[in-house]
Design an enzyme around this catalytic site. Structure first.
Site, PDB file in Angstrom:
ATOM      1  CB  SER A  27     100.816  27.731  31.203  1.00 61.04           C
ATOM      2  OG  SER A  27     101.496  28.665  31.992  1.00 61.04           O
TER       3      SER A  27
ATOM      4  CG  ASP B 230     100.625  34.863  27.588  1.00 58.89           C
ATOM      5  OD1 ASP B 230     100.789  35.335  28.725  1.00 58.89           O
ATOM      6  OD2 ASP B 230     100.536  33.646  27.365  1.00 58.89           O
TER       7      ASP B 230
ATOM      8  CG  HIS C  35      98.826  32.487  29.916  1.00 56.62           C
ATOM      9  ND1 HIS C  35      99.979  32.124  29.268  1.00 56.62           N
ATOM     10  CD2 HIS C  35      98.724  31.647  30.991  1.00 56.62           C
ATOM     11  CE1 HIS C  35     100.571  31.138  29.915  1.00 56.62           C
ATOM     12  NE2 HIS C  35      99.824  30.808  30.957  1.00 56.62           N
TER      13      HIS C  35
END
Length: 287
Positions: A154, A230, A265
C-alpha cells in the site's frame, strides 16, 4: 548509531530482533524489526542479503512481522528481513495524530519540505540512507550491504517503488502488494503530498512511481500484486493500471503485474503471496 535490543525472539530457526535507535533525520527514536535467518547465525554466521519491507498506513514494525508470514520463506532462502516504522513517533507536532492517513503512521516515505513537518518527517532519507547505514554498521558480520532488495504494501508499496526508481543500483529488485502507484492522482496521495511537499504538483511527481518510471532505463525487475476484491483498488486509491500504462508507453521491460481474483487489502492477501515476493527478491539477491 547504537541500537537498543528490546526483544530477541526465536523464529523459524533464526532470530527476530526488536530494535530501537535515535534517528538524526527524524529527531525521534525509531523502532525497527530485524529477522536474521539461520544462515546468518550458524557457526558464527556469514553475511546474508537483505529484503526491506515498507509497511502501509497506520502500521508499525509489528504488523507485518506478526501477520505477513515472511520469515519462514526468508529463513529457507537465507535472507534477512527489515521492517522499519512508517513515520516518526513522538514528534509532538500539533495535529499529527488527528488523521489516520496523514501524520503519525503515514509518513509516505518522503522528506517533508513544509513546516512543521520538515524537521521530523524525513522518511525517504531515513529509509534509503540512515537506517541501512546504521544496520550494516551494527551487524557487519550478518548483513551484506551489497545485496539489498525492497518490497512493501500500500503506502509501503508506493515507498518501495519510488525509492527503487529514484536510486538505480541501490536495490537488486523491487516488489509491491497493492501499491499506491500513482499518488499524485488519488485522494491519499494528494492529501499527503500537499501537507508534506506543498501545492507545487511538479514536486509531487518526484515521488510518484507512475511518473518516475517514464525515465527508467533497463530491466525493471518488479513484481506487483493487486487483489481484485480490494476496496481501495475499487475506489481508485491505488491506480496500478496507470503505472502499467506508463511502463508500456516508456517501453520499459521487466514488470510482472498480477491481479489476484477476490483478494482484499489485508494481511490475508499479503501472507498468501509472501513466498512469491521473497522468491522474486531471491532471484536477484543470489544472482
Amino acid at each position: 548509531m547504537a541500537f537498543e535490543t528490546k526483544a530477541t525472539i526465536a523464529n523459524f530457526g533464526g532470530k527476530l530482533l526488536k530494535l530501537q535507535h535515535q534517528s538524526s533525520g527524524t529527531n525521534t527514536p525509531m523502532d525497527v524489526n530485524l529477522f536474521l535467518p539461520p544462515a546468518a547465525l550458524i557457526n558464527g554466521g556469514h553475511k546474508v542479503p537483505v529484503l526491506i519491507y515498507l509497511s502501509g498506513l497506520t502500521c508499525t514494525p509489528q504488523n507485518c512481522t506478526e501477520k505477513g508470514f515472511f520469515q519462514a520463506h526468508a529463513a529457507a532462502k537465507g535472507i534477512a528481513l527489515v521492517w522499519p516504522d512508517t513515520s516518526p513517533r513522538g514528534a509532538n507536532i500539533a495535529g499529527e495524530t488527528e488523521s489516520w492517513d496523514f501524520g503519525a503512521g503515514a509518513g509516505f516515505y518522503v522528506d517533508a519540505t513544509q513546516d512543521p513537518w520538515k524537521g521530523f518527517y524525513r522518511m525517504e532519507s531515513y529509509i534509503s540512507t540512515e537506517l541501512p547505514s546504521a544496520l550494516f554498521a551494527a551487524f557487519p558480520e550478518q548483513l551484506d550491504a551489497e545485496r539489498v532488495s525492497i518490497t512493501g504494501h500500500s503506502m509501503g508499496g508506493h515507498g518501495a517503488l519510488t525509492l527503487y526508481l529514484k536510486n538505480p543500483g541501490k536495490y537488486r529488485s523491487v516488489s509491491a502488494f497493492a501499491p499506491i502507484a500513482n499518488p499524485s492522482e488519488c485522494a491519499w496521495g494528494k492529501k499527503a503530498f500537499t501537507g508534506y511537499l506543498g501545492e507545487d504538483t511538479a514536486q509531487w511527481k518526484k515521488h510518484d512511481a507512475t511518473e518516475l518510471v517514464k525515465g527508467w532505463k533497463g530491466d525493471l525487475k518488479a513484481l506487483v500484486d493487486v487483489g481484485t476484491g480490494d476496496n481501495f483498488y475499487k475506489q481508485g486509491q491505488l491506480l496500478p493500471e496507470n503505472f502499467e500504462k506508463a511502463v508500456k508507453e516508456a517501453g520499459v521491460q521487466g514488470l510482472t503485474l498480477r491481479y489476484q481474483p477476490d483478494y482484499d487489502h489485508s494481511y490475508f492477501f499479503m501472507s498468501s503471496f509472501a513466498g512469491d515476493h521473497v522468491e522474486h527478491a531471491a532471484k536477484y539477491l543470489f544472482a
